[in-house]
Write a protein that holds these residues in place. Structure first.
Motif, mmCIF file in Angstrom:
data_model
loop_
_atom_site.group_PDB
_atom_site.id
_atom_site.type_symbol
_atom_site.label_atom_id
_atom_site.label_comp_id
_atom_site.label_asym_id
_atom_site.label_seq_id
_atom_site.Cartn_x
_atom_site.Cartn_y
_atom_site.Cartn_z
ATOM 1 N N HIS A 16 -23.634 89.808 129.610
ATOM 2 C CA HIS A 16 -22.445 90.092 128.807
ATOM 3 C C HIS A 16 -22.462 89.138 127.613
ATOM 4 O O HIS A 16 -23.087 88.073 127.666
ATOM 5 N N VAL A 43 -12.115 92.018 132.105
ATOM 6 C CA VAL A 43 -12.999 91.465 131.074
ATOM 7 C C VAL A 43 -12.530 91.889 129.679
ATOM 8 O O VAL A 43 -12.497 91.071 128.748
ATOM 9 N N LEU A 61 -16.213 85.987 136.612
ATOM 10 C CA LEU A 61 -15.136 86.962 136.768
ATOM 11 C C LEU A 61 -14.490 86.726 138.131
ATOM 12 O O LEU A 61 -15.065 87.059 139.164
ATOM 13 N N VAL A 67 -11.096 85.515 133.735
ATOM 14 C CA VAL A 67 -12.473 85.216 133.311
ATOM 15 C C VAL A 67 -12.548 83.760 132.889
ATOM 16 O O VAL A 67 -11.621 83.237 132.253
#
Length: 244
Positions: free
Chosen positions: A84, A131, A116, A107
């Motif tokens: 990510h 997210v 997470l 997060v």
């Protein structure tokens, strides 16, 4: 703003035309596949618009080729060790089980890991929502200082800004309401790219179209804006079934 719409084709390229109460013609090529649209002044003859678009055909095809070659992110499943991005940096996702007594899902960044914290039975959609909301909050923290910096420089005022998912644009500006909308995906990009989009949209408070005056203002306020624009266009974009 009054509008009227029609469409024509140049070979195999459809061109959507919006007639608006504006002074100049504006041509756009939209991601991901290169949809072509034209905004033209009310009363401009259709043949005149067609000739204008024909004169830009080489540029249109080059822009379409760039968009179609742009890298796409793989679909995200929000599982451990998935990549990510935040502020242009890559992080590996770590899903941390969250007990009911430990509060709300959230997060947290730790070195090169994006943690997470969420209930073990949370669905992929729930994980994606947490997210996304974290990204939204990060942008809400970052954008005000950029706006404050350039308001002084440009001598303009932004009344408000918002963050939302946008499929075809990085940002929009409503000059009358002095309102900016920014694409949620900008949270993943380098800070300089976010700053470029904010400045681009703020410049529309001074010049609504993308004419020579707009370019001159961008050159004045952000001399390296072309570099940041190219960088943003080179970076992978979100995997999505884009629609219009």
């Amino acid at each position: 703003m009054r509008t009227a719409t029609h469409q024509f084709k140049l070979g195999n390229i459809p061109v959507a035309v919006s007639m608006k109460d504006i002074k100049n013609v504006h041509l756009s090529v939209h991601p991901p596949e290169g949809r072509v649209s034209v905004s033209a002044p009310l009363g401009m003859a259709k043949d005149t618009i067609r000739v204008f678009v024909i004169s830009k055909l080489g540029w249109i095809k080059r822009q379409q080729a760039k968009l179609r070659q742009q890298e796409r992110e793989a679909p995200r499943e929000f599982i451990n060790r998935e990549s990510h991005y935040f502020n242009g940096e890559r992080y590996l996702l770590r899903v941390v089980p969250l007990a009911p007594s430990q509060g709300a899902a959230h997060v947290q960044l730790k070195h090169k890991t994006m943690e997470l914290h969420i209930r073990p039975d949370a669905s992929m959609e729930s994980r994606a929502t947490v997210v996304s909301e974290w990204y939204r909050q990060q942008l809400k923290l970052a954008v005000p200082s950029i706006i404050a910096k350039y308001q002084k420089m440009m001598k303009v005022e932004v009344a408000e800004f918002g963050i939302k998912k946008m499929k075809t644009k990085w940002g929009t500006c409503n000059p009358n309401a002095k309102r900016l909308w920014l694409n949620l995906e900008l949270a993943k990009k380098p800070p300089e790219c976010l700053e470029y989009i904010v400045v681009h949209e703020m410049t529309h408070l001074l010049e609504p179209s993308h004419n020579d005056r707009f370019v001159a203002l961008m050159d004045k306020f952000m001399p390296k804006w072309r570099f940041h624009k190219d960088e943003l266009n080179r970076l992978p974009v979100r995997h999505e079934s884009w629609g219009y």
